[in-house]
Motif scaffolding. Structure first.
Motif, mmCIF file in Angstrom:
data_model
loop_
_atom_site.group_PDB
_atom_site.id
_atom_site.type_symbol
_atom_site.label_atom_id
_atom_site.label_comp_id
_atom_site.label_asym_id
_atom_site.label_seq_id
_atom_site.Cartn_x
_atom_site.Cartn_y
_atom_site.Cartn_z
ATOM 1 N N ASN A 57 0.829 -1.195 0.000
ATOM 2 C CA ASN A 57 0.000 0.000 0.000
ATOM 3 C C ASN A 57 0.868 1.250 0.000
ATOM 4 N N ASN A 60 -3.106 7.577 -0.843
ATOM 5 C CA ASN A 60 -4.335 7.776 -1.619
ATOM 6 C C ASN A 60 -5.035 6.462 -1.966
ATOM 7 N N ASN A 61 -4.992 5.507 -1.035
ATOM 8 C CA ASN A 61 -5.677 4.226 -1.224
ATOM 9 C C ASN A 61 -5.186 3.460 -2.447
ATOM 10 N N THR A 127 -6.314 0.241 -7.158
ATOM 11 C CA THR A 127 -7.107 0.793 -6.056
ATOM 12 C C THR A 127 -7.984 -0.280 -5.428
ATOM 13 N N LYS A 129 -9.121 -3.442 -3.113
ATOM 14 C CA LYS A 129 -8.819 -3.937 -1.772
ATOM 15 C C LYS A 129 -8.698 -5.459 -1.748
#
Length: 451
Positions: A57, A60-61, A127, A129
């Motif tokens: 990571n 900014n996600n 981006t 998850k």
């Protein structure tokens, strides 16, 4: 919803559902690992496996996911099938000395350019998850494209002694590699080199924008003629091509940051373009060709197989291939690719007909001089192709001279001692009544005596 809107909706939905929109580069974007290089490591895997990517990571996600792939076959294309990534995530292929991309997934699939190395790093800037996995499948590069050249033989008249081949470029190296064919002394102070190029009987003329700096990476729209802008391209294109009446067209633009020489087969009259740099960001009208339905397809009819063979024979380190199933990228490159084939299709008949047109994406890592060599070789192959469809009235033996040898050839044909091919038959029919007889001999004699 009116009929035209329904058509646009239907074709857009059809393309998305059937994965017609394969990926292509649009604007210059570097891998995030260039900025966060010290923070990224890779898993190591082999090509015939599902690869779980190692991700880290960042701000900014966003995250950088990488995997190193070994045991690849050199100069092969691969289909990368992803799972867990988002639709707008960017994929890059990092080689030992350079990189290619960004690629974008369509229905979780990306088709790569030819990969030169046995070992690469695949990087996804994501981006998502989710955990991300990829799988590689080898693509067969041996497919051939049948040329779809017009059946109308081009008349090479005395009023147009040197037919014109137009070539265009955008971002470097594509503008620099054709600069010597420009007739504009401001762009080409060393002088136009395209007149009767290599004594082949064709004038080569180029048009392209300028950029500051000339060796730009993220180049923008540039300045001058044919800027990387939908409106500017269209406004410049039609007057230029209408004035020059080209018999052949090659539009060039920069592709991925690699060593590829990618011949695009398809160009679409699409509506889902990427935005350019200035308002209005989309073509006007949209789709550009109002006389055809949205997503109408026009194909290149360059002698693509022969160009591939010729570039390979040069042995200058390029990876030529035909993109037979994809598209030129939904940006101004495809917009220009569509315009070139559109012009050809509008000018199939008449004295100034256009025989062949198509688009070539040029790898951004190719040196200017190398790109120039490949561009010239592509033009030579096109000339060889066009020669099959051109003739000069009276030049029956096809030596570019009208003399007594042509008279002897014509007499021998009438006496039945020799046969003529299609071009020779057209050249011998001096009065163009589809019959070769004594009247054609008389006209040919007068032509020789008056020359």
């Amino acid at each position: 919803m009116n009929y035209n809107i329904k058509k646009i909706f239907f074709y857009t939905f059809f393309f998305v559902m059937n994965n017609f929109l394969t990926s292509q580069v649009n604007k210059y974007i570097e891998p995030l690992s260039f900025e966060y290089q010290n923070n990224v490591t890779s898993n190591i895997a082999h090509q015939k496996e599902e690869h779980k990517m190692k991700c880290q990571n960042i701000n900014n996600n966003k995250k950088i996911c990488t995997v190193k792939i070994n045991s690849l076959f050199k100069n092969k294309r691969y289909k990368i099938i992803g799972n867990g990534q988002n639709e707008n995530d960017r994929l890059f292929i990092k080689h030992e000395k350079n990189w290619a991309g960004p690629y974008f997934f369509n229905n979780n699939v990306i088709e790569t350019n030819p990969i030169q190395d046995e070992s690469i790093i695949i990087e996804i800037n994501s981006t998502s998850k989710n955990d991300i996995t990829i799988y590689l499948e080898e693509i067969n590069n041996d497919s051939k494209i049948e040329n779809k050249t017009t059946k109308n033989i081009y008349f090479k008249s005395k009023q147009r002694e040197n037919p014109t081949i137009l070539v265009t470029g955008y971002w470097p190296p594509t503008n620099e590699m054709i600069r010597h064919f420009s007739q504009d002394t401001n762009l080409n102070p060393n002088g136009w080199q395209g007149e009767n190029w290599e004594n082949r009987g064709y004038d080569i003329i180029s048009y392209f924008p300028e950029f500051n700096p000339p060796d730009c990476s993220s180049c923008g729209e540039g300045y001058g003629i044919l800027q990387v802008d939908y409106q500017n391209t269209s406004e410049d294109f039609w007057p230029i091509f209408g004035n020059k009446n080209p018999i052949g067209i090659i539009t060039f633009s920069r592709g991925y940051m690699d060593q590829s020489w990618e011949l695009e087969y398809n160009a679409y009259n699409r509506t889902n373009w990427y935005n350019d740099y200035n308002t209005p960001f989309q073509p006007t009208p949209n789709p550009p060709d109002e006389n055809e339905q949205a997503y109408f397809l026009r194909n290149s009819n360059l002698p693509m197989n022969n160009i591939i063979e010729a570039i390979n024979t040069l042995n200058i380190g390029l990876n030529p291939y035909i993109d037979s199933n994809g598209d030129p990228g939904r940006f101004v490159s495809e917009f220009m690719a569509y315009h070139g084939t559109w012009y050809r299709d509008l000018n199939q008949l008449g004295e100034n007909n256009c025989i062949s047109a198509g688009h070539i994406h040029v790898g951004g890592n190719i040196e200017w001089d190398t790109a120039k060599i490949a561009a010239e070789e592509s033009i030579r192959v096109l000339i060889n192709h066009l020669d099959q469809f051109t003739y000069l009235l009276g030049d029956i033996n096809q030596d570019d001279i009208i003399d007594v040898l042509d008279l002897v050839t014509c007499v021998n044909y009438i006496l039945g001692t020799i046969e003529l091919n299609n071009q020779q038959t057209l050249a011998a029919d001096m009065n163009e009544d589809t019959i070769i007889n004594i009247q054609d001999i008389i006209l040919l004699i007068n032509n020789i005596l008056n020359s």
